[in-house]
Design a protein around this motif. Structure first.
Motif, PDB file in Angstrom:
ATOM      1  N   ALA A   1       0.909  -1.377  -0.023  1.00 55.36           N
ATOM      2  CA  ALA A   1      -0.261  -0.151   0.150  1.00 55.36           C
ATOM      3  C   ALA A   1       0.812   0.998   0.127  1.00 55.36           C
ATOM      4  O   ALA A   1       0.984   2.647  -0.417  1.00 55.36           O
ATOM      5  N   ASP A   2       2.400   1.053   0.635  1.00 56.74           N
ATOM      6  CA  ASP A   2       3.137   2.276   0.705  1.00 56.74           C
ATOM      7  C   ASP A   2       3.518   2.609  -0.843  1.00 56.74           C
ATOM      8  O   ASP A   2       4.178   4.001  -0.559  1.00 56.74           O
ATOM      9  N   SER A   3       3.769   2.110  -1.523  1.00 57.06           N
ATOM     10  CA  SER A   3       3.876   2.528  -2.869  1.00 57.06           C
ATOM     11  C   SER A   3       2.845   3.612  -3.620  1.00 57.06           C
ATOM     12  O   SER A   3       3.133   3.424  -4.735  1.00 57.06           O
ATOM     13  N   PHE A   4       1.708   3.424  -2.903  1.00 56.59           N
ATOM     14  CA  PHE A   4       0.507   4.080  -3.617  1.00 56.59           C
ATOM     15  C   PHE A   4       0.549   5.327  -3.199  1.00 56.59           C
ATOM     16  O   PHE A   4       0.073   5.459  -1.498  1.00 56.59           O
ATOM     17  N   SER A   5       0.369   6.659  -3.942  1.00 57.14           N
ATOM     18  CA  SER A   5       0.503   7.488  -3.085  1.00 57.14           C
ATOM     19  C   SER A   5      -0.451   8.213  -2.205  1.00 57.14           C
ATOM     20  O   SER A   5      -1.187   9.333  -1.299  1.00 57.14           O
ATOM     21  N   GLU A   6      -2.073   7.180  -3.166  1.00 58.38           N
ATOM     22  CA  GLU A   6      -3.370   7.335  -2.972  1.00 58.38           C
ATOM     23  C   GLU A   6      -4.153   7.212  -1.529  1.00 58.38           C
ATOM     24  O   GLU A   6      -4.634   7.338  -0.788  1.00 58.38           O
ATOM     25  N   LEU A   7      -2.680   6.197  -1.061  1.00 59.34           N
ATOM     26  CA  LEU A   7      -3.473   5.165   0.646  1.00 59.34           C
ATOM     27  C   LEU A   7      -1.945   5.214   1.339  1.00 59.34           C
ATOM     28  O   LEU A   7      -1.138   5.690   1.367  1.00 59.34           O
ATOM     29  N   ASP A   8      -2.827   5.988   2.778  1.00 58.53           N
ATOM     30  CA  ASP A   8      -2.659   6.848   3.272  1.00 58.53           C
ATOM     31  C   ASP A   8      -2.809   5.447   5.164  1.00 58.53           C
ATOM     32  O   ASP A   8      -3.968   5.666   5.410  1.00 58.53           O
ATOM     33  N   PHE A   9      -1.158   5.676   5.715  1.00 67.22           N
ATOM     34  CA  PHE A   9      -1.236   4.296   6.786  1.00 67.22           C
ATOM     35  C   PHE A   9      -1.586   4.817   7.558  1.00 67.22           C
ATOM     36  O   PHE A   9      -1.176   5.896   8.669  1.00 67.22           O
ATOM     37  N   ILE A  10      -3.063   4.595   8.666  1.00 74.66           N
ATOM     38  CA  ILE A  10      -3.192   4.885  10.025  1.00 74.66           C
ATOM     39  C   ILE A  10      -2.741   3.702  10.901  1.00 74.66           C
ATOM     40  O   ILE A  10      -1.868   4.762  12.289  1.00 74.66           O
ATOM     41  N   ALA A  11      -2.983   2.964  11.025  1.00 75.78           N
ATOM     42  CA  ALA A  11      -2.178   1.448  12.183  1.00 75.78           C
ATOM     43  C   ALA A  11      -3.367   0.959  11.577  1.00 75.78           C
ATOM     44  O   ALA A  11      -3.864  -0.218  10.892  1.00 75.78           O
ATOM     45  N   SER A  12      -2.505  -0.250  12.919  1.00 81.19           N
ATOM     46  CA  SER A  12      -2.663  -1.789  12.615  1.00 81.19           C
ATOM     47  C   SER A  12      -3.426  -2.465  13.600  1.00 81.19           C
ATOM     48  O   SER A  12      -2.899  -2.508  15.170  1.00 81.19           O
ATOM     49  N   ALA A  13      -3.844  -3.655  13.421  1.00 76.05           N
ATOM     50  CA  ALA A  13      -3.775  -4.120  14.753  1.00 76.05           C
ATOM     51  C   ALA A  13      -3.992  -5.473  13.997  1.00 76.05           C
ATOM     52  O   ALA A  13      -4.229  -5.903  13.123  1.00 76.05           O
ATOM     53  N   ASN A  14      -3.976  -6.947  15.785  1.00 78.91           N
ATOM     54  CA  ASN A  14      -3.978  -8.334  15.330  1.00 78.91           C
ATOM     55  C   ASN A  14      -5.268  -8.842  15.893  1.00 78.91           C
ATOM     56  O   ASN A  14      -5.340 -10.025  15.579  1.00 78.91           O
ATOM     57  N   ASN A  15      -6.319  -8.318  16.550  1.00 76.40           N
ATOM     58  CA  ASN A  15      -7.461  -8.399  16.570  1.00 76.40           C
ATOM     59  C   ASN A  15      -8.416  -8.621  16.517  1.00 76.40           C
ATOM     60  O   ASN A  15      -8.114  -7.420  16.427  1.00 76.40           O
ATOM     61  N   TYR A  16      -9.471  -9.075  17.086  1.00 71.19           N
ATOM     62  CA  TYR A  16     -11.093  -8.309  16.721  1.00 71.19           C
ATOM     63  C   TYR A  16     -11.112  -7.003  17.490  1.00 71.19           C
ATOM     64  O   TYR A  16     -11.744  -6.264  16.855  1.00 71.19           O
ATOM     65  N   GLN A  17     -11.002  -7.145  18.898  1.00 76.11           N
ATOM     66  CA  GLN A  17     -11.003  -5.822  19.579  1.00 76.11           C
ATOM     67  C   GLN A  17     -10.600  -4.654  19.434  1.00 76.11           C
ATOM     68  O   GLN A  17     -10.935  -3.495  19.350  1.00 76.11           O
ATOM     69  N   ASP A  18      -8.871  -5.218  19.401  1.00 71.51           N
ATOM     70  CA  ASP A  18      -7.933  -3.992  18.772  1.00 71.51           C
ATOM     71  C   ASP A  18      -8.647  -3.174  17.720  1.00 71.51           C
ATOM     72  O   ASP A  18      -8.427  -2.116  17.525  1.00 71.51           O
ATOM     73  N   GLY A  19      -8.791  -3.859  16.697  1.00 68.16           N
ATOM     74  CA  GLY A  19      -8.527  -3.368  15.158  1.00 68.16           C
ATOM     75  C   GLY A  19     -10.912  -3.112  15.530  1.00 68.16           C
ATOM     76  O   GLY A  19     -10.661  -1.918  14.867  1.00 68.16           O
ATOM     77  N   LEU A  20     -11.669  -3.181  16.393  1.00 65.46           N
ATOM     78  CA  LEU A  20     -12.779  -2.354  16.217  1.00 65.46           C
ATOM     79  C   LEU A  20     -12.295  -1.107  16.758  1.00 65.46           C
ATOM     80  O   LEU A  20     -13.108  -0.054  16.377  1.00 65.46           O
ATOM     81  N   SER A  21     -11.737  -1.412  17.906  1.00 66.56           N
ATOM     82  CA  SER A  21     -11.412   0.087  19.216  1.00 66.56           C
ATOM     83  C   SER A  21     -10.223   1.424  18.188  1.00 66.56           C
ATOM     84  O   SER A  21     -10.785   2.538  17.740  1.00 66.56           O
ATOM     85  N   LEU A  22      -9.629   1.018  16.957  1.00 67.36           N
ATOM     86  CA  LEU A  22      -8.502   1.789  16.440  1.00 67.36           C
ATOM     87  C   LEU A  22     -10.162   2.599  14.908  1.00 67.36           C
ATOM     88  O   LEU A  22     -10.084   3.202  14.869  1.00 67.36           O
ATOM     89  N   ILE A  23     -11.069   1.632  14.077  1.00 63.54           N
ATOM     90  CA  ILE A  23     -12.027   2.088  13.333  1.00 63.54           C
ATOM     91  C   ILE A  23     -12.893   2.761  13.950  1.00 63.54           C
ATOM     92  O   ILE A  23     -12.841   4.317  13.756  1.00 63.54           O
ATOM     93  N   LEU A  24     -13.254   2.738  14.436  1.00 65.74           N
ATOM     94  CA  LEU A  24     -14.326   3.883  16.329  1.00 65.74           C
ATOM     95  C   LEU A  24     -13.907   5.040  16.460  1.00 65.74           C
ATOM     96  O   LEU A  24     -14.269   6.363  15.870  1.00 65.74           O
ATOM     97  N   GLU A  25     -11.898   4.558  16.683  1.00 67.76           N
ATOM     98  CA  GLU A  25     -11.533   6.090  16.966  1.00 67.76           C
ATOM     99  C   GLU A  25     -10.979   6.895  15.965  1.00 67.76           C
ATOM    100  O   GLU A  25     -10.900   7.883  15.753  1.00 67.76           O
ATOM    101  N   HIS A  26     -10.329   5.969  14.560  1.00 68.54           N
ATOM    102  CA  HIS A  26      -9.513   7.156  13.798  1.00 68.54           C
ATOM    103  C   HIS A  26     -10.791   7.125  12.479  1.00 68.54           C
ATOM    104  O   HIS A  26     -10.998   8.098  11.621  1.00 68.54           O
ATOM    105  N   THR A  27     -11.780   5.818  12.651  1.00 69.23           N
ATOM    106  CA  THR A  27     -13.001   5.926  11.128  1.00 69.23           C
ATOM    107  C   THR A  27     -12.416   6.596  10.416  1.00 69.23           C
ATOM    108  O   THR A  27     -12.711   7.265   9.178  1.00 69.23           O
ATOM    109  N   PRO A  28     -11.058   5.223   9.606  1.00 66.24           N
ATOM    110  CA  PRO A  28     -10.793   4.996   8.127  1.00 66.24           C
ATOM    111  C   PRO A  28     -11.683   5.185   7.198  1.00 66.24           C
ATOM    112  O   PRO A  28     -13.170   4.651   6.870  1.00 66.24           O
ATOM    113  N   GLN A  29     -11.040   5.555   6.022  1.00 66.91           N
ATOM    114  CA  GLN A  29     -11.755   4.785   4.847  1.00 66.91           C
ATOM    115  C   GLN A  29     -11.995   3.736   4.025  1.00 66.91           C
ATOM    116  O   GLN A  29     -13.353   2.992   3.800  1.00 66.91           O
TER     117      GLN A  29
END
Length: 271
Positions: A22-50
Motif C-alpha cells: 500500500a505504501d507504494s501508492f500515494s493515494e493510500l494513507d496508513f493510520i494503524a494496524s491491529a492483530n485482533n477483533y477488539q483492537d481492530g474495532l477500537s481503531l476503526i471507531l477512534e480513527h474512522t478510516p475510509q
C-alpha cells in the motif's frame, strides 16, 4: 484522491507485506494496524478510516477475526468504512459478498490488485460526485467576509470559481488540461491554451479536485483526459493537441501506472 486505511490481521508479517504494498501508492494513507477483533474495532471507531484491510481466516483463532466485525461496525457508525478482505482462501468469497465488502484480495497480494482497487474506488467516487456536484470557490482575496452557501447540482460539471477582489472567473473543470505549481500560487492551464493564476497552492487543488485529476509531480496535477502519450523512459507525459510535455517523478510513478492501467481497461487496442 487519498484514502486512509487500517490493517487488521493476526499475522504481523502479513501486516507488514500489506503495508509495504500500500505504501507504494500515494493515494493510500496508513493510520494503524491491529492483530485482533477488539483492537481492530477500537481503531476503526477512534480513527474512522475510509478503508479497512481485513483478514477473516486468522492463523490464531483467539484473535476472533471474521466477517462479524462488519456487523459490529453498523452498530456504532453511520458511515461504515469500505472493507477489503485479504486472505488466502478463495472459498470465503461468496460469504464475504453477502456482507457487501468492497473487494476480496487473495494472498500473496499482487501490485495489480491494488491498482484495480484504487481505480475502482476512484470510479465509485466520481459517479457519486456526478450525482451531486457543488461549485468550488477559490478565493484569491482575504476570506474575511466571504460566505458560501452550498447549492447541490445534479448531473452538472464541476465549476471552479477563481475569485479576486470582486472578479468572479468561472472555469469548467472539464476544460482544465493540467495545473502547475508556482511557489504559493497555481497556474491553471486550459485546453484552449489559456492560463489562469489562482493564489492557492497545488496541494490545495490536490485536496479539492478528484479523479480524473491526478498528481504526477511535485509541480504538476494532470487531467488524465488530456493525456495523449506517456513515455516511461523519458518520464514525461504529453498533453493532447499541444507540444506540452509534463515530467512525472519517481514518487508519483504509481499514479502513472494507474493511468496506464485504466487506459488498457477501456475500449482499447494495443498494436
Amino acid at each position: 484522491m487519498n484514502y486512509s486505511y487500517i490493517i487488521i490481521d493476526d499475522d504481523q508479517e502479513s501486516v507488514l507485506k500489506t503495508k509495504a504494498m500500500a505504501d507504494s501508492f500515494s493515494e493510500l494513507d496508513f493510520i494503524a494496524s491491529a492483530n485482533n477483533y477488539q483492537d481492530g474495532l477500537s481503531l476503526i471507531l477512534e480513527h474512522t478510516p475510509q478503508l479497512v484491510f481485513l483478514e477473516i481466516d486468522p492463523t490464531d483463532k483467539k484473535s476472533n477475526l471474521s466477517l462479524a466485525l462488519i456487523n459490529e461496525l453498523y452498530r456504532y457508525l453511520k458511515i461504515v468504512p469500505k472493507i477489503i478482505i485479504t486472505t488466502k482462501k478463495s472459498e470465503l468469497a461468496f460469504e464475504a459478498i453477502q456482507y457487501e465488502v468492497t473487494d476480496y484480495l487473495l494472498k500473496p497480494l499482487e501490485r495489480i490488485t491494488f491498482v484495480k482497487l484504487i481505480l475502482k474506488l476512484n470510479k465509485s467516487n466520481q459517479e457519486s460526485e456526478n450525482q451531486s456536484v457543488q461549485p468550488i470557490v477559490i478565493a484569491n482575496e482575504s476570506p474575511k467576509t466571504v460566505q458560501h452557501q452550498e447549492i447541490s447540482y445534479r448531473e452538472k460539471p464541476l465549476i471552479l470559481c477563481i475569485k479576486s477582489y470582486g472578479d468572479y472567473r468561472y472555469i469548467d473543470a472539464n476544460d482544465i488540461a493540467y495545473l502547475q505549481a508556482d511557489n504559493n500560487s497555481t497556474d491553471i492551464h486550459l485546453s484552449n491554451g489559456e492560463m489562469i493564476t489562482a493564489f492557492k497552492t497545488l496541494k490545495h487543488f490536490e485536496s479539492v479536485l478528484t479523479y480524473p485529476f491526478i498528481r504526477i509531480h511535485n509541480s504538476y496535477i494532470v487531467n488524465r483526459t488530456y493525456i495523449s502519450r506517456i513515455h516511461s523512459g523519458n518520464t514525461v507525459c504529453y498533453i493532447k493537441n499541444t507540444t506540452t510535455k509534463l515530467p512525472f517523478s519517481k514518487s508519483y510513478k504509481a499514479n502513472i501506472d494507474l493511468i496506464i492501467s485504466e487506459f488498457s481497461n477501456e475500449n482499447y487496442l494495443e498494436i
